[in-house]
Design a protein around this motif. Sequence first.
Motif, PDB file in Angstrom:
ATOM      1  N   THR A  22      15.943   4.635 -18.374  1.00  0.00           N
ATOM      2  CA  THR A  22      17.407   4.656 -18.295  1.00  0.00           C
ATOM      3  C   THR A  22      18.077   4.389 -19.645  1.00  0.00           C
ATOM      4  N   GLY A  23      17.274   4.228 -20.678  1.00  0.00           N
ATOM      5  CA  GLY A  23      17.781   3.971 -22.032  1.00  0.00           C
ATOM      6  C   GLY A  23      16.705   3.260 -22.823  1.00  0.00           C
ATOM      7  N   LEU A  24      16.840   3.255 -24.139  1.00  0.00           N
ATOM      8  CA  LEU A  24      15.829   2.601 -24.959  1.00  0.00           C
ATOM      9  C   LEU A  24      15.852   1.095 -24.790  1.00  0.00           C
ATOM     10  N   GLY A  25      17.024   0.534 -24.580  1.00  0.00           N
ATOM     11  CA  GLY A  25      17.123  -0.909 -24.404  1.00  0.00           C
ATOM     12  C   GLY A  25      17.207  -1.642 -25.731  1.00  0.00           C
ATOM     13  N   THR A  26      17.726  -2.853 -25.667  1.00  0.00           N
ATOM     14  CA  THR A  26      17.940  -3.659 -26.869  1.00  0.00           C
ATOM     15  C   THR A  26      16.637  -3.970 -27.586  1.00  0.00           C
ATOM     16  N   SER A  27      15.562  -4.205 -26.833  1.00  0.00           N
ATOM     17  CA  SER A  27      14.284  -4.570 -27.461  1.00  0.00           C
ATOM     18  C   SER A  27      13.749  -3.446 -28.333  1.00  0.00           C
ATOM     19  N   ILE A  28      13.929  -2.201 -27.922  1.00  0.00           N
ATOM     20  CA  ILE A  28      13.451  -1.067 -28.717  1.00  0.00           C
ATOM     21  C   ILE A  28      14.438  -0.723 -29.821  1.00  0.00           C
ATOM     22  N   GLU A  29      15.717  -0.930 -29.574  1.00  0.00           N
ATOM     23  CA  GLU A  29      16.726  -0.651 -30.606  1.00  0.00           C
ATOM     24  C   GLU A  29      16.647  -1.675 -31.741  1.00  0.00           C
ATOM     25  N   SER A  30      16.082  -2.853 -31.474  1.00  0.00           N
ATOM     26  CA  SER A  30      15.944  -3.872 -32.509  1.00  0.00           C
ATOM     27  C   SER A  30      14.777  -3.520 -33.430  1.00  0.00           C
ATOM     28  N   LYS A  31      14.489  -4.385 -34.365  1.00  0.00           N
ATOM     29  CA  LYS A  31      13.409  -4.121 -35.326  1.00  0.00           C
ATOM     30  C   LYS A  31      12.393  -5.254 -35.270  1.00  0.00           C
TER      31      LYS A  31
ATOM     32  N   LYS B 269       0.825  -1.216   0.000  1.00  0.00           N
ATOM     33  CA  LYS B 269       0.000   0.000   0.000  1.00  0.00           C
ATOM     34  C   LYS B 269       0.861   1.268   0.000  1.00  0.00           C
ATOM     35  N   PRO B 270       1.756   1.414  -0.980  1.00  0.00           N
ATOM     36  CA  PRO B 270       2.613   2.606  -1.028  1.00  0.00           C
ATOM     37  C   PRO B 270       1.825   3.847  -1.436  1.00  0.00           C
ATOM     38  N   GLU B 271       2.336   4.990  -1.032  1.00  0.00           N
ATOM     39  CA  GLU B 271       1.725   6.252  -1.468  1.00  0.00           C
ATOM     40  C   GLU B 271       2.317   6.712  -2.789  1.00  0.00           C
ATOM     41  N   ILE B 272       3.487   6.179  -3.141  1.00  0.00           N
ATOM     42  CA  ILE B 272       4.102   6.471  -4.437  1.00  0.00           C
ATOM     43  C   ILE B 272       5.046   5.327  -4.803  1.00  0.00           C
ATOM     44  N   VAL B 273       5.176   5.068  -6.094  1.00  0.00           N
ATOM     45  CA  VAL B 273       6.050   4.008  -6.593  1.00  0.00           C
ATOM     46  C   VAL B 273       7.071   4.626  -7.550  1.00  0.00           C
ATOM     47  N   LEU B 274       8.332   4.266  -7.379  1.00  0.00           N
ATOM     48  CA  LEU B 274       9.404   4.701  -8.281  1.00  0.00           C
ATOM     49  C   LEU B 274       9.886   3.487  -9.063  1.00  0.00           C
ATOM     50  N   THR B 275       9.988   3.613 -10.386  1.00  0.00           N
ATOM     51  CA  THR B 275      10.429   2.478 -11.202  1.00  0.00           C
ATOM     52  C   THR B 275      11.649   2.852 -12.042  1.00  0.00           C
ATOM     53  N   TYR B 276      12.525   1.841 -12.250  1.00  0.00           N
ATOM     54  CA  TYR B 276      13.751   2.002 -13.039  1.00  0.00           C
ATOM     55  C   TYR B 276      13.912   0.820 -13.985  1.00  0.00           C
ATOM     56  N   THR B 277      14.430   1.070 -15.158  1.00  0.00           N
ATOM     57  CA  THR B 277      14.736   0.087 -16.203  1.00  0.00           C
ATOM     58  C   THR B 277      13.473  -0.533 -16.794  1.00  0.00           C
ATOM     59  N   ILE B 278      13.610  -1.184 -17.948  1.00  0.00           N
ATOM     60  CA  ILE B 278      12.461  -1.466 -18.800  1.00  0.00           C
ATOM     61  C   ILE B 278      11.405  -2.367 -18.173  1.00  0.00           C
ATOM     62  N   LYS B 279      11.780  -3.482 -17.555  1.00  0.00           N
ATOM     63  CA  LYS B 279      10.748  -4.384 -17.022  1.00  0.00           C
ATOM     64  C   LYS B 279      10.015  -3.808 -15.811  1.00  0.00           C
ATOM     65  N   PRO B 280      10.724  -3.276 -14.819  1.00  0.00           N
ATOM     66  CA  PRO B 280       9.997  -2.585 -13.752  1.00  0.00           C
ATOM     67  C   PRO B 280       9.172  -1.396 -14.263  1.00  0.00           C
TER      68      PRO B 280
ATOM     69  N   SER C 208      29.601   1.544 -27.107  1.00  0.00           N
ATOM     70  CA  SER C 208      28.224   1.072 -26.920  1.00  0.00           C
ATOM     71  C   SER C 208      27.315   1.452 -28.079  1.00  0.00           C
ATOM     72  N   TYR C 209      26.319   0.588 -28.343  1.00  0.00           N
ATOM     73  CA  TYR C 209      25.334   0.852 -29.402  1.00  0.00           C
ATOM     74  C   TYR C 209      24.268   1.824 -28.926  1.00  0.00           C
ATOM     75  N   HIS C 210      23.953   1.796 -27.633  1.00  0.00           N
ATOM     76  CA  HIS C 210      22.930   2.702 -27.090  1.00  0.00           C
ATOM     77  C   HIS C 210      23.096   2.800 -25.579  1.00  0.00           C
ATOM     78  N   GLU C 211      22.756   3.958 -25.025  1.00  0.00           N
ATOM     79  CA  GLU C 211      22.835   4.194 -23.589  1.00  0.00           C
ATOM     80  C   GLU C 211      21.717   5.148 -23.181  1.00  0.00           C
ATOM     81  N   GLY C 212      21.394   5.143 -21.880  1.00  0.00           N
ATOM     82  CA  GLY C 212      20.551   6.200 -21.334  1.00  0.00           C
ATOM     83  C   GLY C 212      21.456   7.389 -21.121  1.00  0.00           C
ATOM     84  N   THR C 213      22.264   7.311 -20.107  1.00  0.00           N
ATOM     85  CA  THR C 213      23.480   8.119 -19.968  1.00  0.00           C
ATOM     86  C   THR C 213      24.499   7.188 -19.339  1.00  0.00           C
ATOM     87  N   SER C 214      25.661   7.085 -19.933  1.00  0.00           N
ATOM     88  CA  SER C 214      26.654   6.116 -19.489  1.00  0.00           C
ATOM     89  C   SER C 214      27.270   6.511 -18.155  1.00  0.00           C
ATOM     90  N   ASN C 215      27.010   5.713 -17.127  1.00  0.00           N
ATOM     91  CA  ASN C 215      27.623   5.938 -15.827  1.00  0.00           C
ATOM     92  C   ASN C 215      29.133   5.748 -15.890  1.00  0.00           C
TER      93      ASN C 215
END
Length: 363
Positions: free
Chosen positions: A112-121, A81-92, A267-274
Amino acid sequence: MKILVLSNFGMGLYKFRKELLEELIAQKHEVIVSLPNDEFVPKLQELGCKCIQTPIDRRGTNPVSDLKLLLLYIKIIRRVKPEIVLTYTIKPNVYGGIACRITQKPYITNVTGLGTSIESKGIIKNLALTLYKISLKNSKCVFFQNDPNRQFFVQNDIVQGKTRLIPGSGVNLKQYDMEEYPSPDKMIRFLYLGRIMKAKGIDELLEAAKIVKEKYSDVQFDFVGFSEENYSCILNEYVTEGIINYYGQQNNVHYFLKNSHATILPSYHEGTSNVLLESAATGRPVLASEVPGCIETFDDGISGIGFEVKNVKSLVDAIITFIKLPYDQKRQMGIAGRKKIEQEYDRRLVVAAYLEEINNLRG
Protein backbone atom coordinates in the motif's frame (compact mmCIF):
# COMPACT_ATOMS: atom_id res chain seq x y z
CA MET A 1 -12.55 -21.51 0.25
CA LYS A 2 -11.34 -20.43 3.66
CA ILE A 3 -9.65 -17.04 3.26
CA LEU A 4 -7.58 -15.41 6.00
CA VAL A 5 -7.02 -11.63 5.83
CA LEU A 6 -4.16 -10.06 7.80
CA SER A 7 -4.57 -6.35 8.52
CA ASN A 8 -3.21 -3.81 10.99
CA PHE A 9 -6.22 -1.50 11.18
CA GLY A 10 -9.97 -2.11 11.28
CA MET A 11 -10.90 1.27 9.85
CA GLY A 12 -8.72 0.86 6.77
CA LEU A 13 -9.97 -2.65 6.13
CA TYR A 14 -13.62 -1.65 6.47
CA LYS A 15 -13.44 1.65 4.59
CA PHE A 16 -11.28 0.59 1.67
CA ARG A 17 -11.81 -3.17 1.31
CA LYS A 18 -15.39 -3.70 2.42
CA GLU A 19 -16.61 -4.36 -1.12
CA LEU A 20 -14.03 -7.11 -1.63
CA LEU A 21 -14.96 -8.76 1.67
CA GLU A 22 -18.67 -8.54 0.77
CA GLU A 23 -18.05 -10.15 -2.61
CA LEU A 24 -15.96 -12.96 -1.14
CA ILE A 25 -18.69 -13.69 1.41
CA ALA A 26 -21.37 -13.50 -1.31
CA GLN A 27 -19.44 -16.16 -3.22
CA LYS A 28 -19.72 -18.42 -0.15
CA HIS A 29 -16.08 -18.13 0.91
CA GLU A 30 -15.38 -18.21 4.64
CA VAL A 31 -13.54 -14.98 5.52
CA ILE A 32 -11.49 -14.75 8.71
CA VAL A 33 -9.87 -11.42 9.58
CA SER A 34 -6.85 -11.02 11.85
CA LEU A 35 -6.51 -7.48 13.19
CA PRO A 36 -6.26 -5.37 16.37
CA ASN A 37 -9.52 -4.89 18.23
CA ASP A 38 -11.23 -1.55 17.50
CA GLU A 39 -14.66 -0.06 16.87
CA PHE A 40 -14.71 -1.46 13.31
CA VAL A 41 -14.54 -5.11 14.38
CA PRO A 42 -18.33 -5.27 14.97
CA LYS A 43 -18.89 -3.74 11.52
CA LEU A 44 -16.69 -6.41 9.93
CA GLN A 45 -18.58 -9.09 11.85
CA GLU A 46 -21.86 -7.68 10.55
CA LEU A 47 -20.55 -8.23 7.01
CA GLY A 48 -20.07 -11.89 7.89
CA CYS A 49 -16.36 -11.92 8.73
CA LYS A 50 -14.98 -13.92 11.64
CA CYS A 51 -12.46 -11.80 13.54
CA ILE A 52 -9.34 -12.81 15.44
CA GLN A 53 -7.97 -10.15 17.76
CA THR A 54 -4.30 -9.64 16.91
CA PRO A 55 -2.39 -6.84 18.66
CA ILE A 56 -0.01 -4.97 16.35
CA ASP A 57 2.31 -2.07 17.17
CA ARG A 58 1.76 -0.36 13.84
CA ARG A 59 4.65 2.11 14.08
CA GLY A 60 6.95 0.42 16.58
CA THR A 61 10.33 -1.06 15.69
CA ASN A 62 10.76 -3.30 18.72
CA PRO A 63 12.20 -6.61 17.44
CA VAL A 64 10.74 -8.54 20.38
CA SER A 65 7.17 -7.40 19.67
CA ASP A 66 7.69 -8.05 15.94
CA LEU A 67 8.92 -11.58 16.67
CA LYS A 68 5.83 -12.13 18.82
CA LEU A 69 3.67 -10.99 15.89
CA LEU A 70 5.41 -13.45 13.55
CA LEU A 71 4.89 -16.32 16.00
CA LEU A 72 1.26 -15.29 16.50
CA TYR A 73 0.65 -15.27 12.74
CA ILE A 74 2.15 -18.77 12.47
CA LYS A 75 -0.13 -19.94 15.30
CA ILE A 76 -3.20 -18.35 13.68
CA ILE A 77 -2.48 -19.85 10.25
CA ARG A 78 -1.94 -23.32 11.70
CA ARG A 79 -5.17 -23.07 13.69
CA VAL A 80 -7.34 -21.56 10.94
CA LYS A 81 -5.85 -23.66 8.08
CA PRO A 82 -6.75 -21.15 5.34
CA GLU A 83 -6.55 -22.05 1.67
CA ILE A 84 -5.28 -18.54 0.88
CA VAL A 85 -4.02 -15.55 2.88
CA LEU A 86 -4.42 -11.89 1.89
CA THR A 87 -2.09 -9.34 3.50
CA TYR A 88 -2.14 -5.51 3.62
CA THR A 89 0.36 -2.90 4.88
CA ILE A 90 3.98 -3.42 5.89
CA LYS A 91 3.84 -5.51 9.09
CA PRO A 92 1.15 -7.95 7.96
CA ASN A 93 2.92 -8.11 4.58
CA VAL A 94 6.32 -8.85 6.10
CA TYR A 95 5.52 -11.07 9.08
CA GLY A 96 2.40 -12.53 7.51
CA GLY A 97 4.37 -13.36 4.37
CA ILE A 98 7.13 -15.07 6.37
CA ALA A 99 4.50 -16.97 8.38
CA CYS A 100 2.87 -18.14 5.14
CA ARG A 101 6.23 -19.36 3.85
CA ILE A 102 6.88 -21.28 7.08
CA THR A 103 3.40 -22.84 7.05
CA GLN A 104 3.45 -23.31 3.26
CA LYS A 105 0.22 -21.44 2.63
CA PRO A 106 -0.40 -19.48 -0.60
CA TYR A 107 -0.70 -15.73 -0.12
CA ILE A 108 -1.36 -12.52 -2.04
CA THR A 109 0.34 -9.30 -0.94
CA ASN A 110 -0.77 -5.68 -1.30
CA VAL A 111 2.01 -3.08 -1.00
CA THR A 112 0.00 0.00 0.00
CA GLY A 113 3.09 2.25 -0.06
CA LEU A 114 6.78 2.15 0.70
CA GLY A 115 6.26 3.33 4.26
CA THR A 116 8.39 5.52 6.48
CA SER A 117 10.90 2.75 7.24
CA ILE A 118 11.79 2.32 3.56
CA GLU A 119 11.65 6.05 2.79
CA SER A 120 14.21 6.63 5.58
CA LYS A 121 17.91 5.87 5.26
CA GLY A 122 20.40 3.64 7.02
CA ILE A 123 19.97 0.43 8.94
CA ILE A 124 16.17 0.63 9.34
CA LYS A 125 15.69 0.91 5.58
CA ASN A 126 18.11 -1.96 4.88
CA LEU A 127 16.41 -4.16 7.45
CA ALA A 128 12.94 -3.36 6.07
CA LEU A 129 14.03 -4.20 2.51
CA THR A 130 15.66 -7.45 3.62
CA LEU A 131 12.55 -8.51 5.49
CA TYR A 132 10.36 -7.59 2.53
CA LYS A 133 12.56 -9.64 0.18
CA ILE A 134 12.24 -12.68 2.45
CA SER A 135 8.49 -12.26 2.89
CA LEU A 136 7.61 -11.68 -0.79
CA LYS A 137 9.63 -14.58 -2.21
CA ASN A 138 6.70 -17.01 -2.44
CA SER A 139 3.85 -14.52 -2.85
CA LYS A 140 1.52 -15.68 -5.62
CA CYS A 141 0.91 -12.08 -6.66
CA VAL A 142 2.15 -8.76 -5.29
CA PHE A 143 -0.27 -5.91 -5.90
CA PHE A 144 1.19 -2.39 -6.13
CA GLN A 145 -0.78 0.83 -5.95
CA ASN A 146 1.55 2.89 -8.14
CA ASP A 147 4.14 2.00 -10.76
CA PRO A 148 7.17 3.78 -9.18
CA ASN A 149 6.74 1.58 -6.10
CA ARG A 150 6.56 -1.51 -8.28
CA GLN A 151 9.64 -0.49 -10.24
CA PHE A 152 11.54 0.12 -7.00
CA PHE A 153 10.77 -3.38 -5.73
CA VAL A 154 11.58 -5.04 -9.05
CA GLN A 155 14.77 -3.11 -9.76
CA ASN A 156 16.08 -3.74 -6.24
CA ASP A 157 15.35 -7.45 -6.62
CA ILE A 158 12.96 -7.38 -3.65
CA VAL A 159 10.18 -9.10 -5.58
CA GLN A 160 10.87 -11.70 -8.25
CA GLY A 161 7.46 -13.27 -8.83
CA LYS A 162 4.23 -11.96 -10.33
CA THR A 163 3.37 -8.30 -9.81
CA ARG A 164 0.25 -6.43 -10.74
CA LEU A 165 -0.71 -2.76 -10.71
CA ILE A 166 -4.11 -1.79 -9.28
CA PRO A 167 -5.68 1.69 -8.94
CA GLY A 168 -4.98 2.06 -5.24
CA SER A 169 -7.92 0.94 -3.15
CA GLY A 170 -10.29 2.51 -5.66
CA VAL A 171 -13.39 4.50 -4.77
CA ASN A 172 -16.95 3.40 -4.16
CA LEU A 173 -18.59 5.80 -6.60
CA LYS A 174 -22.04 5.31 -5.09
CA GLN A 175 -20.83 6.17 -1.61
CA TYR A 176 -18.86 9.19 -2.80
CA ASP A 177 -21.36 11.06 -4.94
CA MET A 178 -20.53 14.08 -7.03
CA GLU A 179 -21.53 17.11 -4.95
CA GLU A 180 -22.48 20.60 -6.05
CA TYR A 181 -19.55 22.99 -5.76
CA PRO A 182 -19.86 25.51 -2.87
CA SER A 183 -21.34 28.85 -3.92
CA PRO A 184 -18.94 31.63 -5.05
CA ASP A 185 -19.89 34.03 -2.25
CA LYS A 186 -18.49 31.74 0.46
CA MET A 187 -15.05 31.89 2.03
CA ILE A 188 -12.57 29.62 0.20
CA ARG A 189 -12.15 26.53 2.35
CA PHE A 190 -9.13 24.27 2.04
CA LEU A 191 -9.37 20.83 3.66
CA TYR A 192 -6.63 18.62 5.03
CA LEU A 193 -8.06 15.18 5.71
CA GLY A 194 -5.84 12.48 7.19
CA ARG A 195 -3.61 11.50 10.05
CA ILE A 196 -1.76 14.39 11.70
CA MET A 197 1.86 13.32 11.30
CA LYS A 198 5.13 14.59 9.90
CA ALA A 199 5.20 12.20 6.92
CA LYS A 200 1.91 13.70 5.70
CA GLY A 201 3.57 17.11 5.36
CA ILE A 202 1.81 18.68 8.33
CA ASP A 203 4.79 20.91 9.23
CA GLU A 204 4.89 22.41 5.74
CA LEU A 205 1.11 22.82 5.58
CA LEU A 206 0.92 24.66 8.91
CA GLU A 207 3.67 27.04 7.85
CA ALA A 208 2.04 27.58 4.45
CA ALA A 209 -1.34 28.24 6.05
CA LYS A 210 0.19 30.93 8.24
CA ILE A 211 1.79 32.66 5.24
CA VAL A 212 -1.39 32.50 3.15
CA LYS A 213 -3.62 33.77 5.98
CA GLU A 214 -1.42 36.86 6.31
CA LYS A 215 -2.24 37.71 2.67
CA TYR A 216 -5.80 36.42 2.36
CA SER A 217 -8.20 36.84 5.27
CA ASP A 218 -11.11 35.22 3.37
CA VAL A 219 -9.43 31.80 3.26
CA GLN A 220 -10.07 28.99 5.74
CA PHE A 221 -7.92 25.92 6.49
CA ASP A 222 -9.78 22.97 8.00
CA PHE A 223 -7.85 20.03 9.48
CA VAL A 224 -9.64 16.73 10.08
CA GLY A 225 -7.88 13.64 11.40
CA PHE A 226 -6.40 11.83 14.35
CA SER A 227 -3.12 13.20 15.73
CA GLU A 228 -0.70 10.25 15.70
CA GLU A 229 2.30 12.24 16.83
CA ASN A 230 2.88 15.07 19.31
CA TYR A 231 1.06 17.76 17.33
CA SER A 232 -1.73 18.57 19.79
CA CYS A 233 -0.02 21.63 21.33
CA ILE A 234 1.06 22.98 17.94
CA LEU A 235 -2.42 22.55 16.49
CA ASN A 236 -3.96 24.31 19.47
CA GLU A 237 -1.59 27.25 18.98
CA TYR A 238 -2.58 27.60 15.32
CA VAL A 239 -6.27 27.33 16.23
CA THR A 240 -5.89 30.02 18.92
CA GLU A 241 -4.14 32.30 16.42
CA GLY A 242 -7.03 31.84 13.97
CA ILE A 243 -4.86 30.23 11.30
CA ILE A 244 -6.60 26.85 11.15
CA ASN A 245 -9.67 25.00 12.38
CA TYR A 246 -9.00 21.55 13.83
CA TYR A 247 -11.88 19.08 14.14
CA GLY A 248 -10.04 15.96 15.27
CA GLN A 249 -11.09 12.57 13.96
CA GLN A 250 -14.54 12.54 12.37
CA ASN A 251 -16.82 9.73 11.24
CA ASN A 252 -18.65 11.79 8.63
CA VAL A 253 -15.76 13.06 6.51
CA HIS A 254 -18.03 13.47 3.48
CA TYR A 255 -19.57 16.50 5.18
CA PHE A 256 -16.17 18.22 5.19
CA LEU A 257 -15.40 17.21 1.60
CA LYS A 258 -18.76 18.55 0.43
CA ASN A 259 -18.21 21.92 2.08
CA SER A 260 -14.64 22.42 0.92
CA HIS A 261 -13.37 24.12 -2.25
CA ALA A 262 -10.22 21.99 -2.50
CA THR A 263 -8.30 19.31 -0.63
CA ILE A 264 -4.60 19.71 0.20
CA LEU A 265 -2.25 16.78 0.75
CA PRO A 266 1.49 17.60 1.12
CA SER A 267 2.42 13.96 1.86
CA TYR A 268 6.02 12.72 1.58
CA HIS A 269 4.97 9.32 0.21
CA GLU A 270 1.80 7.36 -0.56
CA GLY A 271 0.71 4.07 -2.10
CA THR A 272 -2.25 5.73 -3.70
CA SER A 273 -3.93 8.43 -1.63
CA ASN A 274 -7.48 7.46 -0.74
CA VAL A 275 -8.10 11.01 0.44
CA LEU A 276 -7.30 12.44 -2.98
CA LEU A 277 -9.41 9.81 -4.73
CA GLU A 278 -12.41 10.47 -2.48
CA SER A 279 -12.00 14.24 -2.82
CA ALA A 280 -11.90 14.05 -6.61
CA ALA A 281 -14.86 11.66 -6.64
CA THR A 282 -16.82 14.25 -4.65
CA GLY A 283 -15.97 16.84 -7.31
CA ARG A 284 -13.29 18.73 -5.44
CA PRO A 285 -9.97 19.87 -6.94
CA VAL A 286 -6.87 18.56 -5.19
CA LEU A 287 -3.57 20.24 -4.35
CA ALA A 288 -0.95 17.57 -3.76
CA SER A 289 2.77 16.97 -3.52
CA GLU A 290 4.35 15.62 -6.69
CA VAL A 291 5.21 12.18 -5.32
CA PRO A 292 4.18 8.68 -6.44
CA GLY A 293 0.76 7.86 -5.10
CA CYS A 294 -0.39 11.48 -5.39
CA ILE A 295 0.55 12.59 -8.90
CA GLU A 296 -1.43 9.77 -10.51
CA THR A 297 -4.68 10.91 -8.91
CA PHE A 298 -4.99 14.25 -10.72
CA ASP A 299 -4.09 15.97 -13.99
CA ASP A 300 -2.04 19.06 -13.21
CA GLY A 301 -3.88 22.24 -14.11
CA ILE A 302 -6.99 20.26 -15.11
CA SER A 303 -8.27 18.55 -11.96
CA GLY A 304 -5.65 19.71 -9.49
CA ILE A 305 -2.38 21.50 -8.84
CA GLY A 306 0.90 19.84 -7.92
CA PHE A 307 3.72 21.25 -5.81
CA GLU A 308 7.20 20.18 -4.77
CA VAL A 309 7.31 17.90 -1.74
CA LYS A 310 8.76 19.33 1.50
CA ASN A 311 8.83 22.80 -0.11
CA VAL A 312 6.78 25.44 1.72
CA LYS A 313 7.21 28.08 -1.01
CA SER A 314 6.01 25.68 -3.70
CA LEU A 315 3.01 24.77 -1.54
CA VAL A 316 2.18 28.43 -0.89
CA ASP A 317 2.43 29.19 -4.62
CA ALA A 318 0.03 26.34 -5.41
CA ILE A 319 -2.50 27.56 -2.83
CA ILE A 320 -2.35 31.14 -4.09
CA THR A 321 -2.61 29.98 -7.70
CA PHE A 322 -5.82 28.17 -6.79
CA ILE A 323 -7.19 31.14 -4.85
CA LYS A 324 -6.72 33.38 -7.89
CA LEU A 325 -8.53 31.03 -10.29
CA PRO A 326 -11.97 32.20 -11.47
CA TYR A 327 -14.82 30.47 -9.64
CA ASP A 328 -15.99 28.55 -12.72
CA GLN A 329 -12.49 27.22 -13.35
CA LYS A 330 -12.35 25.89 -9.80
CA ARG A 331 -15.70 24.18 -10.33
CA GLN A 332 -14.60 22.72 -13.67
CA MET A 333 -11.50 21.29 -11.98
CA GLY A 334 -13.82 19.38 -9.67
CA ILE A 335 -15.89 18.05 -12.57
CA ALA A 336 -12.72 16.91 -14.37
CA GLY A 337 -11.55 15.14 -11.22
CA ARG A 338 -14.82 13.21 -10.93
CA LYS A 339 -14.56 12.06 -14.55
CA LYS A 340 -11.00 10.87 -14.00
CA ILE A 341 -12.02 8.81 -10.96
CA GLU A 342 -14.95 7.27 -12.82
CA GLN A 343 -12.67 6.21 -15.68
CA GLU A 344 -9.60 5.06 -13.75
CA TYR A 345 -10.33 4.44 -10.06
CA ASP A 346 -13.66 2.63 -9.71
CA ARG A 347 -13.26 0.22 -6.75
CA ARG A 348 -14.89 -2.53 -8.78
CA LEU A 349 -11.63 -2.72 -10.76
CA VAL A 350 -9.74 -3.61 -7.57
CA VAL A 351 -12.30 -6.23 -6.54
CA ALA A 352 -12.16 -7.81 -10.01
CA ALA A 353 -8.35 -8.02 -9.87
CA TYR A 354 -8.46 -9.82 -6.52
CA LEU A 355 -11.15 -12.25 -7.65
CA GLU A 356 -9.14 -13.08 -10.75
CA GLU A 357 -5.99 -13.86 -8.75
CA ILE A 358 -7.93 -15.89 -6.17
CA ASN A 359 -9.61 -17.89 -8.93
CA ASN A 360 -6.20 -18.50 -10.53
CA LEU A 361 -5.08 -20.16 -7.30
CA ARG A 362 -8.17 -22.38 -7.29
CA GLY A 363 -7.14 -23.66 -10.72
